[in-house]
Every structure is written in structure tokens, then in C-alpha cells.
Scaffold this motif. Structure first.
Motif, PDB file in Angstrom:
ATOM      1  N   LYS A  66       0.838  -1.203   0.000  1.00  0.00           N
ATOM      2  CA  LYS A  66       0.000   0.000   0.000  1.00  0.00           C
ATOM      3  C   LYS A  66       0.873   1.254   0.000  1.00  0.00           C
ATOM      4  CE  LYS A  66      -4.433   0.678   1.925  1.00  0.00           C
ATOM      5  NZ  LYS A  66      -5.417   0.516   2.920  1.00  0.00           N
ATOM      6  N   TYR A  67       1.979   1.201   0.738  1.00  0.00           N
ATOM      7  CA  TYR A  67       2.863   2.372   0.761  1.00  0.00           C
ATOM      8  C   TYR A  67       3.476   2.612  -0.599  1.00  0.00           C
ATOM      9  CZ  TYR A  67       6.450   5.691   1.756  1.00  0.00           C
ATOM     10  OH  TYR A  67       7.228   6.808   1.719  1.00  0.00           O
ATOM     11  N   LEU A  68       3.853   1.515  -1.296  1.00  0.00           N
ATOM     12  CA  LEU A  68       4.484   1.699  -2.596  1.00  0.00           C
ATOM     13  C   LEU A  68       3.515   2.292  -3.606  1.00  0.00           C
ATOM     14  CD1 LEU A  68       6.681  -1.482  -2.903  1.00  0.00           C
ATOM     15  CD2 LEU A  68       7.430   0.855  -2.618  1.00  0.00           C
ATOM     16  N   ARG A  69       2.214   1.999  -3.433  1.00  0.00           N
ATOM     17  CA  ARG A  69       1.247   2.557  -4.371  1.00  0.00           C
ATOM     18  C   ARG A  69       0.886   3.984  -4.020  1.00  0.00           C
ATOM     19  NH1 ARG A  69      -3.579  -1.181  -5.184  1.00  0.00           N
ATOM     20  NH2 ARG A  69      -3.809   0.185  -6.950  1.00  0.00           N
ATOM     21  N   GLU A  70       0.808   4.307  -2.723  1.00  0.00           N
ATOM     22  CA  GLU A  70       0.401   5.651  -2.321  1.00  0.00           C
ATOM     23  C   GLU A  70       1.224   6.029  -1.102  1.00  0.00           C
ATOM     24  OE1 GLU A  70      -3.629   5.856  -1.115  1.00  0.00           O
ATOM     25  OE2 GLU A  70      -3.403   7.908  -0.393  1.00  0.00           O
ATOM     26  N   PRO A  71       2.231   6.884  -1.241  1.00  0.00           N
ATOM     27  CA  PRO A  71       3.210   7.072  -0.162  1.00  0.00           C
ATOM     28  C   PRO A  71       2.712   7.864   1.037  1.00  0.00           C
ATOM     29  CG  PRO A  71       4.058   7.820  -2.282  1.00  0.00           C
ATOM     30  CD  PRO A  71       2.615   7.625  -2.453  1.00  0.00           C
ATOM     31  N   HIS A 228       7.113  15.335  16.474  1.00  0.00           N
ATOM     32  CA  HIS A 228       8.157  15.898  15.640  1.00  0.00           C
ATOM     33  C   HIS A 228       7.594  16.528  14.386  1.00  0.00           C
ATOM     34  CE1 HIS A 228      11.685  14.256  17.798  1.00  0.00           C
ATOM     35  NE2 HIS A 228      10.772  13.450  18.261  1.00  0.00           N
ATOM     36  N   LYS A 229       6.260  16.693  14.341  1.00  0.00           N
ATOM     37  CA  LYS A 229       5.572  17.417  13.284  1.00  0.00           C
ATOM     38  C   LYS A 229       5.849  16.826  11.916  1.00  0.00           C
ATOM     39  CE  LYS A 229       4.492  21.495  15.730  1.00  0.00           C
ATOM     40  NZ  LYS A 229       4.876  20.958  17.002  1.00  0.00           N
ATOM     41  N   ILE A 230       5.819  15.521  11.820  1.00  0.00           N
ATOM     42  CA  ILE A 230       5.962  14.861  10.525  1.00  0.00           C
ATOM     43  C   ILE A 230       4.579  14.444  10.082  1.00  0.00           C
ATOM     44  CG2 ILE A 230       7.070  12.973   9.301  1.00  0.00           C
ATOM     45  CD1 ILE A 230       9.037  12.817  11.589  1.00  0.00           C
ATOM     46  N   THR A 231       4.238  14.759   8.832  1.00  0.00           N
ATOM     47  CA  THR A 231       2.881  14.434   8.379  1.00  0.00           C
ATOM     48  C   THR A 231       2.744  12.937   8.190  1.00  0.00           C
ATOM     49  OG1 THR A 231       3.684  14.857   6.189  1.00  0.00           O
ATOM     50  CG2 THR A 231       2.344  16.565   7.198  1.00  0.00           C
ATOM     51  N   ILE A 232       1.615  12.420   8.699  1.00  0.00           N
ATOM     52  CA  ILE A 232       1.408  10.983   8.594  1.00  0.00           C
ATOM     53  C   ILE A 232       0.512  10.638   7.421  1.00  0.00           C
ATOM     54  CG2 ILE A 232       0.571   8.979   9.815  1.00  0.00           C
ATOM     55  CD1 ILE A 232       1.163  10.298  12.351  1.00  0.00           C
ATOM     56  N   TYR A 233      -0.525  11.438   7.221  1.00  0.00           N
ATOM     57  CA  TYR A 233      -1.482  11.125   6.172  1.00  0.00           C
ATOM     58  C   TYR A 233      -1.920  12.411   5.512  1.00  0.00           C
ATOM     59  CZ  TYR A 233      -5.435   9.036   3.835  1.00  0.00           C
ATOM     60  OH  TYR A 233      -6.313   8.600   2.890  1.00  0.00           O
ATOM     61  N   GLU A 234      -1.686  12.518   4.210  1.00  0.00           N
ATOM     62  CA  GLU A 234      -2.120  13.723   3.511  1.00  0.00           C
ATOM     63  C   GLU A 234      -3.282  13.373   2.629  1.00  0.00           C
ATOM     64  OE1 GLU A 234       2.425  15.090   2.793  1.00  0.00           O
ATOM     65  OE2 GLU A 234       1.005  15.191   1.121  1.00  0.00           O
ATOM     66  N   LYS A 235      -4.377  14.081   2.822  1.00  0.00           N
ATOM     67  CA  LYS A 235      -5.507  13.811   1.944  1.00  0.00           C
ATOM     68  C   LYS A 235      -5.214  14.439   0.595  1.00  0.00           C
ATOM     69  CE  LYS A 235      -9.664  13.329   4.764  1.00  0.00           C
ATOM     70  NZ  LYS A 235      -9.056  12.537   5.718  1.00  0.00           N
ATOM     71  N   LYS A 236      -5.372  13.647  -0.443  1.00  0.00           N
ATOM     72  CA  LYS A 236      -5.164  14.191  -1.779  1.00  0.00           C
ATOM     73  C   LYS A 236      -6.448  14.906  -2.202  1.00  0.00           C
ATOM     74  CE  LYS A 236      -1.123  12.390  -3.049  1.00  0.00           C
ATOM     75  NZ  LYS A 236      -0.567  12.236  -1.758  1.00  0.00           N
ATOM     76  N   HIS A 237      -6.278  16.149  -2.675  1.00  0.00           N
ATOM     77  CA  HIS A 237      -7.482  16.872  -3.105  1.00  0.00           C
ATOM     78  C   HIS A 237      -7.853  16.411  -4.492  1.00  0.00           C
ATOM     79  CE1 HIS A 237      -7.250  19.510   0.309  1.00  0.00           C
ATOM     80  NE2 HIS A 237      -5.962  19.607   0.103  1.00  0.00           N
ATOM     81  N   THR A 238      -9.032  15.884  -4.655  1.00  0.00           N
ATOM     82  CA  THR A 238      -9.439  15.427  -5.986  1.00  0.00           C
ATOM     83  C   THR A 238     -10.207  16.549  -6.666  1.00  0.00           C
ATOM     84  OG1 THR A 238     -11.401  14.492  -4.999  1.00  0.00           O
ATOM     85  CG2 THR A 238      -9.560  13.025  -5.375  1.00  0.00           C
TER      86      THR A 238
END
Lengths: 242, 60
Positions: A66-71, A228-238
Motif C-alpha cells: 500500500k505504501y508503494l502505491r500511495e506514499p 516531531h511534526k511529521i505528516t502521517i497522512y495527507e488527503k489528496k485533493h481530488t
């Protein structure tokens, strides 16, 4: 895995099944077998450990792909922590196997030759070493995204080889393990399904326990990443096209 | 980094040592066909995996 992180029902089920396994595992009447006698009870502890390890590594593989398809970093977090939990069960399976072998195959216990004489033991050891290499690889890369990508690729490699070494090769070579190397399988031990009734719940119980450990590790990691303020999940705007 | 592939090499080494021992010691010259088959199968697995997975690593 992610949707069930905070739910309680499967954790209670896990505890109930573990109690069932331990108590009835010791109380059930086992068939009388020649070399094994009462040690066949280890079937409820040794084999479910390996099954739980395989299931946990499969979950890790799923999230690696899943990570390889959508990082998204959250997929990488789940992949590494379920691998860690799977590793714990692998080590436990190894230890229970050593304990069982001490009482049944004891002629090998004079040296370390027991590790190399049986192909399934050697295969399991190599599979675990491949996953140890996975953790070492992760520790050697600093950049998060690069680390996640390389680790995901390595975990696919590791899972396929683990299955080859544990499932495929022992069935083809000489081995003392049941169902490998020309021996009878599980069905020869369990003629009236008494052992099966404890064995399958034990597999489920150990897998749920492994997932529980993994979810705790995942939640700790998520807090660490958020601190540490690292983004975990970014919603992609469609963008909708009219 | 390359040392991480050492566990994969252990079965390969084991079979190769067995075959080379048989080849070096005087005795029957026949070779165990099963061993060679496993060598081939293991190689196919490893090479196949590397072919599939390498593009992901190289894309940067």
C-alpha cells in the motif's frame, strides 16, 4: 488494521481465547502417541506462534505494498510495527520449538547441529534473520520517505523468501517435522478433532495478541511522529471535472 | 548493505558444499539431481524477485 486500532471487542475476545487455550490446552485428553506422549500439548503453543507470525508479516506486506502505491507515512508505520510484532512471535515459536525438541528429538541437543540438521528449523532461522536485516536496513537510512520505500521493497522480498524457506523447501527435503520430508501430517495426530478444537482458537488468539501489541507500538509511533511534526497522512485533493 | 543478503545465501551454500564434497571425494560420480533442482528453483525465486522489485528502488 487501522480502523480497529481503538476498538475493544477484539481485545476482549483475544483474552478470552487465550484463557481458553491455556486452560483447556492443559486439561484436554490428548491421543496417546509414541514419542510425543503429553508433549503434543505444545501443538497449541508452538504452531500457533508461527501461524500468528506469518499472518502478522502478511499484514506488514499488505501495508508495504500500500505504501508503494500511495506514499503515506501511516502505512509505513503500520508495516514496521506489525513486522516487529511478527518478529516477537517468531522468536517465541523458536523458543517453544527448542523446548519441545529437548524432550522429543533430544539426540540433537549436544551441539548446535540441531539447527542445521532439520530443514524447517534452518529455514525458519534464515527467515527470521532476513527480517532482522529488515530492521537493520531501516536503522541505516535517515530520510523517512527513502527509508519507507526501501523497507517496503525489502519486506516484499523477505516475506516471499520466508514462505519459500518455511513452507516450500521443507516439504521437499528431509525433515523430522510433521507434514515435511515424507512424514505424516497433522491429521495423523488428531483423529477425532479434539486437538483441532483448541488449535484453531489458539491461532486466532495469538494473531489477535500480536495485533494488539502492534497497535500499541503503532500508537506510540504516531504520537512520536506528531511530536516531531511529521505528516502521517495527507488527503489528496481530488479535482472534479465537469 | 550487501551483507543483509547473507541469510538468503545459507541454503545455497549448504547445497553447494554438499555437491562439491561429492565432486571432490573419490566415489560415485553421480550427482544428486534433486539438489541441483532446488538450486535452480532458489535462483529463479531470487532473480525473479530482484527483477520485479529493483525498479521501485531505482526510481528516485
Amino acid at each position: 488494521m487501522l480502523a480497529q486500532l481503538h476498538k475493544k471487542w477484539w481485545k476482549i475476545l483475544c483474552v478470552v481465547l487465550l484463557f481458553y487455550t491455556f486452560i483447556y490446552g492443559m486439561l484436554v485428553k490428548v491421543p496417546a502417541l509414541e514419542v510425543l506422549n503429553e508433549t503434543i500439548r505444545n501443538l497449541f503453543f508452538h504452531v500457533p506462534c508461527w501461524f500468528a507470525m506469518l499472518l502478522l508479516f502478511f499484514v506488514s506486506l499488505f501495508y508495504s505494498v500500500k505504501y508503494l502505491r500511495e506514499p503515506q507515512m501511516i502505512y509505513d508505520i503500520v508495516a514496521v510495527e506489525t513486522s516487529r510484532a511478527g518478529m516477537i512471535f517468531g522468536i517465541l515459536g523458536f523458543l517453544t520449538g527448542m523446548l519441545w525438541g529437548q524432550y522429543t528429538w533430544a539426540e540433537y541437543s549436544n551441539s548446535m547441529s540441531w539447527l542445521f540438521n532439520d530443514s524447517k528449523i534452518l529455514g525458519a532461522f534464515i527467515g527470521l534473520m532476513i527480517y532482522v536485516g529488515y530492521f537493520i536496513l531501516r536503522g541505516s537510512i535517515d530520510d523517512e520517505e527513502k527509508r519507507a520505500k526501501v523497507a517496503a521493497v525489502y519486506s516484499i522480498f523477505g516475506f516471499v523468501l520466508l514462505n519459500v524457506f518455511i513452507m516450500v523447501i521443507p516439504r521437499l527435503t528431509d525433515s523430522l517435522h510433521p507434514n515435511n520430508g515424507g512424514n505424516n501430517g497433522f491429521v495423523a495426530y488428531d483423529l477425532d478433532n479434539r486437538l483441532r478444537m483448541i488449535f484453531y482458537p489458539a491461532v486466532i488468539a495469538y494473531f489477535l495478541l500480536g495485533s494488539w501489541i502492534a497497535t500499541l507500538l503503532i500508537r506510540t509511533k504516531i504520537i512520536h511522529y506528531k511530536m516531531h511534526k511529521i505528516t502521517i497522512y495527507e488527503k489528496k485533493h481530488t479535482v472534479s471535472v465537469k | 548493505m550487501a551483507i543483509l543478503s547473507f541469510p538468503v545465501l545459507i541454503p545455497l551454500l549448504k547445497i553447494l558444499i554438499r555437491i562439491s564434497l561429492q565432486a571432490v571425494t573419490a566415489g560415485d560420480v553421480s550427482v544428486n539431481a534433486q539438489d541441483i533442482l532446488y538450486l535452480l528453483a532458489l535462483n529463479i525465486f531470487i532473480i525473479g524477485l530482484a527483477l520485479v522489485l529493483f525498479p521501485y528502488l531505482w526510481r528516485d
